[in-house]
Design a protein around this motif. Structure first.
Motif, mmCIF file in Angstrom:
data_model
loop_
_atom_site.group_PDB
_atom_site.id
_atom_site.type_symbol
_atom_site.label_atom_id
_atom_site.label_comp_id
_atom_site.label_asym_id
_atom_site.label_seq_id
_atom_site.Cartn_x
_atom_site.Cartn_y
_atom_site.Cartn_z
ATOM 1 N N GLN A 11 0.826 -1.212 0.000
ATOM 2 C CA GLN A 11 0.000 0.000 0.000
ATOM 3 C C GLN A 11 0.863 1.266 0.000
ATOM 4 O O GLN A 11 0.524 2.247 -0.646
ATOM 5 C CB GLN A 11 -0.961 0.009 1.190
ATOM 6 C CG GLN A 11 -1.970 1.138 1.132
ATOM 7 C CD GLN A 11 -2.869 1.092 -0.082
ATOM 8 O OE1 GLN A 11 -3.373 0.037 -0.453
ATOM 9 N NE2 GLN A 11 -3.074 2.221 -0.736
ATOM 10 N N ASP A 15 0.619 4.235 -2.681
ATOM 11 C CA ASP A 15 0.417 5.623 -2.264
ATOM 12 C C ASP A 15 1.486 6.539 -2.856
ATOM 13 O O ASP A 15 1.190 7.656 -3.290
ATOM 14 C CB ASP A 15 0.417 5.730 -0.736
ATOM 15 C CG ASP A 15 -0.816 5.106 -0.101
ATOM 16 O OD1 ASP A 15 -1.809 4.844 -0.813
ATOM 17 O OD2 ASP A 15 -0.775 4.852 1.126
ATOM 18 N N ARG A 18 0.757 6.955 -6.588
ATOM 19 C CA ARG A 18 -0.386 7.865 -6.752
ATOM 20 C C ARG A 18 0.052 9.316 -6.517
ATOM 21 O O ARG A 18 -0.293 10.212 -7.296
ATOM 22 C CB ARG A 18 -1.505 7.491 -5.784
ATOM 23 C CG ARG A 18 -2.758 8.315 -5.969
ATOM 24 C CD ARG A 18 -3.894 7.866 -5.055
ATOM 25 N NE ARG A 18 -4.289 6.504 -5.343
ATOM 26 C CZ ARG A 18 -4.143 5.472 -4.494
ATOM 27 N NH1 ARG A 18 -3.637 5.648 -3.305
ATOM 28 N NH2 ARG A 18 -4.534 4.255 -4.834
ATOM 29 N N LYS A 19 0.838 9.540 -5.488
ATOM 30 C CA LYS A 19 1.323 10.886 -5.164
ATOM 31 C C LYS A 19 2.133 11.449 -6.332
ATOM 32 O O LYS A 19 1.945 12.598 -6.744
ATOM 33 C CB LYS A 19 2.179 10.840 -3.898
ATOM 34 C CG LYS A 19 2.770 12.165 -3.506
ATOM 35 C CD LYS A 19 3.646 12.019 -2.280
ATOM 36 C CE LYS A 19 4.406 13.301 -2.003
ATOM 37 N NZ LYS A 19 5.436 13.125 -0.997
#
Length: 101
Positions: A11, A15, A18-19
């Motif tokens: 995860q 993350d 995605r950032k």
């Protein structure tokens, strides 16, 4: 397509990806591309119709149970060529970002 836990990225890695995609603007571009392709294929209208049908069939309307019923159908309705095209675009963006790093 079922994935084992070992096949899924951590995860924290997701993350971070995605950032980075948000920072570069690629997240919005990919989201717009996906939405456009789904609309062009009629997937979104077909899914809305299916969801309405399933909601009307529920004796006591429950969003959670509706989502549990509709989500697998949404994945099933996605055309393989569309999925492949979007996955290829995502892979190209990720490869470009890895090369920059």
């Amino acid at each position: 397509m079922a994935h084992s836990q070992a096949d899924r990225p951590d995860q924290a890695v997701l993350d971070e990806i995605r950032k980075r995609l948000i920072e570069t603007g690629d997240w919005d571009r990919l989201s717009t591309l996906l939405r456009s392709r789904l609309e062009e294929s009629g997937w979104d209208d077909d899914l809305k119709d299916y969801a309405k049908e399933r909601a009307r069939a529920q004796e006591n309307l429950n969003l959670e149970s509706l989502l549990e019923e509709v989500t697998p159908k949404a994945h099933e309705m996605l055309q393989p060529k569309l999925r492949e095209a979007v996955v290829q675009e995502i892979e190209a963006v990720l490869e470009r970002e890895v090369e920059k790093a």
